[in-house]
Design a protein around this motif. Structure first.
Motif, PDB file in Angstrom:
ATOM      1  N   SER A   1       1.076  -1.378  -0.145  1.00 52.92           N
ATOM      2  CA  SER A   1       0.054  -0.139   0.356  1.00 52.92           C
ATOM      3  C   SER A   1       0.795   1.517   0.262  1.00 52.92           C
ATOM      4  CB  SER A   1      -0.730   0.211   0.725  1.00 52.92           C
ATOM      5  OG  SER A   1      -1.732  -0.861   1.343  1.00 52.92           O
ATOM      6  N   LEU A   2       1.955   0.569   0.673  1.00 50.64           N
ATOM      7  CA  LEU A   2       2.828   2.721   1.020  1.00 50.64           C
ATOM      8  C   LEU A   2       3.350   2.879  -0.036  1.00 50.64           C
ATOM      9  CD1 LEU A   2       4.165   2.179   4.719  1.00 50.64           C
ATOM     10  CD2 LEU A   2       2.380   3.861   3.771  1.00 50.64           C
ATOM     11  N   ARG A   3       3.760   1.758  -0.603  1.00 50.31           N
ATOM     12  CA  ARG A   3       4.914   1.952  -2.240  1.00 50.31           C
ATOM     13  C   ARG A   3       3.889   2.714  -3.044  1.00 50.31           C
ATOM     14  NH1 ARG A   3       9.788  -1.711  -3.759  1.00 50.31           N
ATOM     15  NH2 ARG A   3      10.544   0.479  -4.713  1.00 50.31           N
TER      16      ARG A   3
ATOM     17  N   GLU B   1       6.197   5.458  -4.277  1.00 49.18           N
ATOM     18  CA  GLU B   1       6.223   5.450  -5.376  1.00 49.18           C
ATOM     19  C   GLU B   1       5.689   4.857  -7.122  1.00 49.18           C
ATOM     20  OE1 GLU B   1       9.525   3.278  -4.447  1.00 49.18           O
ATOM     21  OE2 GLU B   1       9.147   3.725  -2.208  1.00 49.18           O
ATOM     22  N   GLY B   2       3.962   4.792  -6.272  1.00 47.52           N
ATOM     23  CA  GLY B   2       3.574   4.503  -7.820  1.00 47.52           C
ATOM     24  C   GLY B   2       4.200   3.344  -8.201  1.00 47.52           C
ATOM     25  N   VAL B   3       4.871   2.533  -7.681  1.00 48.42           N
ATOM     26  CA  VAL B   3       5.175   1.259  -8.037  1.00 48.42           C
ATOM     27  C   VAL B   3       5.132  -0.104  -7.094  1.00 48.42           C
ATOM     28  CG1 VAL B   3       7.627   1.802  -8.764  1.00 48.42           C
ATOM     29  CG2 VAL B   3       7.285   0.955  -6.494  1.00 48.42           C
ATOM     30  N   VAL B   4       5.088  -1.637  -7.600  1.00 51.09           N
ATOM     31  CA  VAL B   4       4.740  -2.811  -6.894  1.00 51.09           C
ATOM     32  C   VAL B   4       5.675  -3.670  -7.047  1.00 51.09           C
ATOM     33  CG1 VAL B   4       2.967  -3.748  -8.844  1.00 51.09           C
ATOM     34  CG2 VAL B   4       2.648  -4.553  -6.189  1.00 51.09           C
ATOM     35  N   VAL B   5       6.094  -4.759  -6.640  1.00 53.73           N
ATOM     36  CA  VAL B   5       6.445  -5.840  -6.565  1.00 53.73           C
ATOM     37  C   VAL B   5       6.303  -6.995  -6.731  1.00 53.73           C
ATOM     38  CG1 VAL B   5       8.730  -7.063  -5.497  1.00 53.73           C
ATOM     39  CG2 VAL B   5       8.054  -4.475  -4.613  1.00 53.73           C
ATOM     40  N   THR B   6       6.440  -7.428  -8.027  1.00 55.15           N
ATOM     41  CA  THR B   6       5.425  -8.163  -8.175  1.00 55.15           C
ATOM     42  C   THR B   6       5.971  -9.673  -7.554  1.00 55.15           C
ATOM     43  OG1 THR B   6       6.985  -9.468 -10.030  1.00 55.15           O
ATOM     44  CG2 THR B   6       5.657  -7.442 -10.722  1.00 55.15           C
ATOM     45  N   LEU B   7       5.378 -11.170  -7.976  1.00 57.75           N
ATOM     46  CA  LEU B   7       4.977 -12.081  -7.176  1.00 57.75           C
ATOM     47  C   LEU B   7       7.080 -12.636  -7.832  1.00 57.75           C
ATOM     48  CD1 LEU B   7       3.459 -13.802  -5.359  1.00 57.75           C
ATOM     49  CD2 LEU B   7       3.279 -15.440  -8.007  1.00 57.75           C
ATOM     50  N   ASP B   8       7.340 -12.066  -8.526  1.00 61.12           N
ATOM     51  CA  ASP B   8       8.694 -13.060  -8.857  1.00 61.12           C
ATOM     52  C   ASP B   8       9.661 -12.039  -8.144  1.00 61.12           C
ATOM     53  OD1 ASP B   8       7.404 -14.839 -10.558  1.00 61.12           O
ATOM     54  OD2 ASP B   8       7.235 -13.773 -12.539  1.00 61.12           O
TER      55      ASP B   8
ATOM     56  N   GLN C   1      -7.197  -1.012   8.987  1.00 61.02           N
ATOM     57  CA  GLN C   1      -7.015  -0.251   9.932  1.00 61.02           C
ATOM     58  C   GLN C   1      -5.771   0.266  10.134  1.00 61.02           C
ATOM     59  OE1 GLN C   1      -8.497  -2.095  13.106  1.00 61.02           O
ATOM     60  NE2 GLN C   1     -10.423  -0.837  13.596  1.00 61.02           N
ATOM     61  N   SER C   2      -5.048  -0.624   9.745  1.00 61.40           N
ATOM     62  CA  SER C   2      -3.028  -0.554   9.436  1.00 61.40           C
ATOM     63  C   SER C   2      -3.208   0.277   8.130  1.00 61.40           C
ATOM     64  CB  SER C   2      -2.417  -2.177   9.786  1.00 61.40           C
ATOM     65  OG  SER C   2      -3.058  -3.078  10.772  1.00 61.40           O
ATOM     66  N   ILE C   3      -3.536   0.018   7.491  1.00 62.54           N
ATOM     67  CA  ILE C   3      -3.176   0.697   5.862  1.00 62.54           C
ATOM     68  C   ILE C   3      -3.796   2.294   6.179  1.00 62.54           C
ATOM     69  CG2 ILE C   3      -4.502   0.559   3.505  1.00 62.54           C
ATOM     70  CD1 ILE C   3      -4.768  -2.073   3.236  1.00 62.54           C
TER      71      ILE C   3
END
Length: 252
Positions: free
Chosen positions: A201-203, A207-214, A239-241
């Protein structure tokens, strides 16, 4: 300052005496409530109660239309003529808009549900039918759909209708290297660890990026983040997000 990413959640998905979700707990934590319109879940009383919850919490409301599939919870694709899609969108959006108006709320966007959502992402003819249904009803209503590594394809279709899009990402789902959700049938496709959900959520927000499953990093520009609130564990995650995002934006 970056644009604040908003939290959205599917709500109002009970039906008659059958209960789904912890809407009362989640509603104050999110910015946008996607309210089921009777085709995959909900009924007039549930829709009314959900609109009232949103009104009390100050949460924006959007229509959450689907294929007519109560038994399958809208998760099964259906072979529908484009005009059927147009009409079913307008029927459901109109029903929720009418209830909202009766209680002093205004419909602010449309987010299709389940198989209809997935189908419009894969098939531009279905996307055009959805957009036609929305824009003929109210051209000011944005359509929410999935953010991918390249949002331009969907935007080019929306431009045919002069429609505005809201791109959403998912806090608790794994992505592949093309920016699409990993199918639920694949191990690891749904995240359950709170730390990982918050990190994703924070990234996305920062940053507008996501880390893929790979393990690859890909760009993913999203206006809103979809969260879920169907059990106590997921409510705690929301709640945490919410807390993490609020702290981040307060620090800017």
């Amino acid at each position: 300052m970056p644009t604040r990413i908003l939290l959205n959640c599917d709500m109002g998905e009970s039906f008659g005496s059958w209960r789904m979700g912890l809407d009362e707990q989640v509603m104050p934590l999110v910015d946008m409530a996607n309210i089921a319109c009777g085709f995959h879940a909900s009924d007039p009383v549930t829709m009314t109660k959900t609109v009232m919850l949103a009104k009390h919490a100050g949460t924006r409301i959007g229509a959450h239309p689907s294929y007519p599939d109560l038994v399958g919870f809208g998760r099964r694709s259906m072979q529908c003529h484009p005009q059927e899609v147009v009409s079913m969108i307008q029927y459901q959006v109109g029903a929720l808009a009418g209830i909202a108006k009766a209680h002093g709320k205004t419909l602010e966007y449309v987010k299709p549900h389940g198989a209809l959502y997935n189908d419009m992402m894969k098939n531009h003819d279905i996307l055009r039918a959805v957009l036609e249904g929305v824009c003929e009803y109210d051209e000011s209503l944005p359509l929410m759909l999935m953010a991918t590594a390249n949002n331009t394809a969907a935007q080019s279709v929306a431009d045919e209708f002069d429609a505005r899009l809201l791109f959403e990402a998912f806090a608790d789902r794994a992505y592949d290297n093309h920016g699409y959700l990993v199918p639920r049938s694949v191990e690891g496709s749904v995240y359950h660890e709170e730390a990982r959900i918050i990190e994703q959520s924070l990234r996305l927000a920062q940053e507008g990026v996501v880390v893929t499953l790979d393990g690859a990093e890909i760009p993913l520009q999203a206006d809103t983040l979809c969260v879920h609130g169907d059990n106590a564990e997921s409510v705690k995650a929301v709640q945490s997000i919410r807390s993490a995002l609020d702290s981040y934006y307060a620090s800017l």
